[in-house]
Enzyme design. Structure first.
Site, PDB file in Angstrom:
ATOM      1  N   ASP A  48       0.836  -1.199   0.000  1.00 58.64           N
ATOM      2  CA  ASP A  48       0.000   0.000   0.000  1.00 58.64           C
ATOM      3  C   ASP A  48       0.872   1.250   0.000  1.00 58.64           C
ATOM      4  O   ASP A  48       1.614   1.499   0.941  1.00 58.64           O
ATOM      5  CB  ASP A  48      -0.897  -0.010   1.247  1.00 58.64           C
ATOM      6  CG  ASP A  48      -1.790   1.221   1.314  1.00 58.64           C
ATOM      7  OD1 ASP A  48      -2.957   1.119   0.899  1.00 58.64           O
ATOM      8  OD2 ASP A  48      -1.328   2.290   1.779  1.00 58.64           O
ATOM      9  N   TYR A  53       3.241   9.755  -0.405  1.00 58.12           N
ATOM     10  CA  TYR A  53       4.384   9.107   0.260  1.00 58.12           C
ATOM     11  C   TYR A  53       5.699   9.325  -0.485  1.00 58.12           C
ATOM     12  O   TYR A  53       6.767   9.022   0.055  1.00 58.12           O
ATOM     13  CB  TYR A  53       4.145   7.597   0.411  1.00 58.12           C
ATOM     14  CG  TYR A  53       2.880   7.210   1.141  1.00 58.12           C
ATOM     15  CD1 TYR A  53       2.084   8.149   1.803  1.00 58.12           C
ATOM     16  CD2 TYR A  53       2.457   5.878   1.155  1.00 58.12           C
ATOM     17  CE1 TYR A  53       0.917   7.782   2.448  1.00 58.12           C
ATOM     18  CE2 TYR A  53       1.286   5.508   1.808  1.00 58.12           C
ATOM     19  CZ  TYR A  53       0.521   6.464   2.446  1.00 58.12           C
ATOM     20  OH  TYR A  53      -0.631   6.082   3.080  1.00 58.12           O
ATOM     21  N   LYS A  78      -3.004   6.119  -4.047  1.00 56.41           N
ATOM     22  CA  LYS A  78      -4.069   7.054  -3.689  1.00 56.41           C
ATOM     23  C   LYS A  78      -3.804   8.421  -4.327  1.00 56.41           C
ATOM     24  O   LYS A  78      -2.653   8.816  -4.469  1.00 56.41           O
ATOM     25  CB  LYS A  78      -4.135   7.238  -2.163  1.00 56.41           C
ATOM     26  CG  LYS A  78      -4.117   5.935  -1.383  1.00 56.41           C
ATOM     27  CD  LYS A  78      -4.034   6.153   0.129  1.00 56.41           C
ATOM     28  CE  LYS A  78      -3.726   4.855   0.850  1.00 56.41           C
ATOM     29  NZ  LYS A  78      -2.292   4.526   0.855  1.00 56.41           N
ATOM     30  N   HIS A 111      -7.684   9.830  -1.227  1.00 58.01           N
ATOM     31  CA  HIS A 111      -6.942   9.800   0.037  1.00 58.01           C
ATOM     32  C   HIS A 111      -7.726  10.405   1.209  1.00 58.01           C
ATOM     33  O   HIS A 111      -7.699   9.865   2.324  1.00 58.01           O
ATOM     34  CB  HIS A 111      -5.596  10.515  -0.130  1.00 58.01           C
ATOM     35  CG  HIS A 111      -4.512   9.975   0.748  1.00 58.01           C
ATOM     36  ND1 HIS A 111      -3.204   9.875   0.362  1.00 58.01           N
ATOM     37  CD2 HIS A 111      -4.550   9.492   2.013  1.00 58.01           C
ATOM     38  CE1 HIS A 111      -2.481   9.359   1.356  1.00 58.01           C
ATOM     39  NE2 HIS A 111      -3.284   9.125   2.363  1.00 58.01           N
TER      40      HIS A 111
END
Length: 274
Positions: A48, A53, A78, A111
């Site tokens: 994930d 990120y 996301k 998100h």
């Protein structure tokens, strides 16, 4: 669920592994590559990530270098808040796909429920799904009223809702709503960002001969919640997966449920500012 590669079947028939590796705050490059490779070597088949990120490139590289066939790995990303809206979401997805180096993503999520934007964002996800670029679509950090908005406005029910969920935030009303509507609940920060200093968890860890993290992960699984604990340490990644050889009693499940304080370590989905 008796095995690390056991799956839940989403509302569109796609299989999603119950346990995955989360890579939030894992640095792109060597750190994320070695973490993902360690997870895949251990037997994980679910990774994930998210645009936020900044490590999709490393995740994609690790998948390619792992030797595990692509079709065996379930990959989630996301769309970030600043990219929400119809056209910008389609562009954000394309950028994520390129960074990951994957033709098709297994799951793509909104998100956060950005006010005034998430319905248009959902329309973009539906297009990506219908065009075959993603095998399932869902949301993250959505409350019941956000989910209801989407369901009232479209003919596709989110396959997954990924939310903060742990013994201090059990999300029972949301879990019930998701079950009733065939939306799979998934837990982020299942290990409470390391805030594991809870006497009951110490007691149960001793009773079952497991770590406190393993107790929580097992509690998630027995609640039929997909869970994605994060770690960058190979021994911890392996340890987090050693949860299929024991079962918590019904009484102990209820005792963990009773720890709920509706306490969030992350932002409130009805009041966030990013």
């Amino acid at each position: 669920m008796k095995h690390l590669q056991d799956t839940t079947t989403l509302n569109n028939g796609v299989n999603m592994p119950w346990l995955g590796l989360g890579v939030y705050k894992v640095e792109d490059g060597d750190e994320v590559i070695s973490s993902v490779k360690a997870a895949l070597e251990t037997g994980y088949r679910h990774i994930d990530t998210a645009a936020l990120y900044n490590n999709e490139q490393g995740v994609g590289q690790a998948i390619r270098e792992s030797g595990v066939p692509r079709e065996e790995i379930f990959v989630t990303s996301k769309v970030w808040n600043s990219e929400q809206g119809y056209e910008s979401t389609l562009q954000a997805f394309e950028a994520s796909r390129k960074r990951l180096g994957l033709e098709v993503l297994d799951l793509y999520l909104i998100h956060w429920p950005v006010k005034g934007k998430y319905l248009d964002t959902w329309k973009a996800l539906m297009k990506l799904y219908k065009d075959g670029y993603v095998r399932a679509i869902g949301v993250s950090n959505f409350q019941i009223h956000h989910l209801q908005d989407i369901m009232d406005d479209s003919d596709i029910v989110p396959a997954v809702n990924q939310v903060e969920c742990h013994p201090l935030l059990t999300q029972k009303p949301l879990l019930k709503f998701c079950r009733e509507n065939q939306i799979q609940l998934e837990a982020w920060s299942p290990l409470m960002q390391g805030n594991l200093d809870v006497p009951l968890l110490d007691e149960l860890a001793a009773k079952y001969g497991k770590s406190k993290a393993q107790i929580i992960i097992r509690w998630d699984l027995q609640n039929e919640i997909v869970t994605i604990p994060k770690s960058v340490k190979p021994h911890r990644i392996a340890e987090n997966a050693q949860v299929f050889d024991f079962e918590l009693s019904e009484e102990d499940m209820q005792r963990i449920d009773a720890l709920n304080q509706n306490k969030r370590f992350g932002a409130d989905p009805d009041n966030f500012d990013f």
